[in-house]
Motif scaffolding. Structure first.
Motif, short mmCIF file in Angstrom:
data_model
loop_
_atom_site.label_atom_id
_atom_site.label_comp_id
_atom_site.label_asym_id
_atom_site.label_seq_id
_atom_site.Cartn_x
_atom_site.Cartn_y
_atom_site.Cartn_z
N SER A 140 -8.17 -2.12 1.62
CA SER A 140 -7.84 -1.44 2.88
C SER A 140 -7.66 -2.39 4.06
N GLU A 150 0.61 -1.03 2.85
CA GLU A 150 0.65 0.05 1.86
C GLU A 150 1.22 -0.45 0.54
N HIS A 151 2.29 -1.23 0.62
CA HIS A 151 2.85 -1.88 -0.57
C HIS A 151 2.35 -3.32 -0.56
N SER A 152 1.21 -3.51 -1.20
CA SER A 152 0.47 -4.78 -1.06
C SER A 152 0.96 -5.83 -2.05
#
Length: 262
Positions: free
Chosen positions: A16, A41-43
């Motif tokens: 997170s 979010e798109h890690s």
């Protein structure tokens, strides 16, 4: 010549948030306030590397400041073997190469549990302890770190030992306590079985217990009967950053000994 104190920079990558701060290598304290940036979010490796570049840009670091990255997965000489909390595209990626190329600096990577253990030995509950130190973080699973006379044995993953026909962490992690609504005594009995087995295998001189539940250590640690002393961790939320920084400084020092002209 550096005008900064003897520091290294620690980065803690989580599902997170990505956190970082410069660490005074004499004390283990942050020399400036920690900065936290949400994990994309798109890690993907590129997205996370961009965030790390942004984070480091918040600080005025010397070019030779060691950079340590604590990563939430086992690492094989910097290469991600499996991943749970980040994008699957990390598998097979060399963290040190990808992040280092993005920020233009040498990067040293370490598993997050290993970082916590290294930090506890350098600055926390196990500071000054000789011999074999075992850290176990009791949370959703069980993370582990093994440090022998100050040297890290990486990627131990001792939460995944098979014990009594079960993956140990499915029975002894703090998540099992809450999931099964176990009281402290019943959970301590499971911890006793787990840590007794680790004692049989590894003969640790000291066991350090981390994870959020360690703040309740008075409820369960006194119920355990072990040869080794068992104590709560001290660094808590700072463990990843502090440990990554200490690990990077240690690796950088060894590199200079091996390659004195580099």
């Amino acid at each position: 010549m550096s005008t900064q104190p003897n520091i290294a920079f620690g980065i803690d990558i989580g599902g997170s948030g990505i956190k970082g701060a410069p660490v005074d290598l004499a004390t283990g304290e942050f020399t400036e306030s920690r900065v936290r940036i949400p994990t994309p979010e798109h890690s993907t490796p590129q997205a996370v590397s961009d965030v790390i570049a942004e984070l480091i840009g918040e600080f005025d670091l010397d070019d030779d400041t060691p950079i340590g990255v604590a990563f939430p997965a086992p690492l094989d000489h910097g290469v991600v073997r499996i991943v749970a909390n980040l994008d699957d595209s990390w598998v097979g990626v060399n963290i040190e190469d990808v992040i280092g190329e993005r920020i233009g600096r040498r990067v040293y990577s370490v598993n997050d549990a290993d970082a916590a253990g290294f930090g506890e030995v350098a600055y926390g509950a196990a500071r000054g302890e000789e011999g074999v130190v075992l850290l176990a973080t009791l949370g959703t699973g069980i993370g582990s770190a093994l440090i022998v006379d100050g040297t890290l044995v990486p990627n131990t993953e001792l939460g995944h030992l098979e014990l009594d026909g079960f993956d140990a962490e499915t029975r002894a992690a703090d998540s099992a306590r809450t999931r099964e609504d176990l009281d402290w005594e019943l959970w301590a009995a499971r911890l006793q079985r787990y840590f007794s087995h680790l004692e049989l295998l590894l003969s640790p001189d000291l066991i350090v217990v981390g994870g959020g539940v360690s703040k309740h250590h008075a409820q369960f640690l006194p119920l355990l009967s072990l040869r080794a002393k068992i104590i709560p961790a001290q660094l808590r939320n700072a463990a990843g950053i502090t440990g990554a920084a200490a690990y990077a400084a240690d690796r950088a020092m060894h590199d200079k000994k091996k390659f004195p002209l580099s």
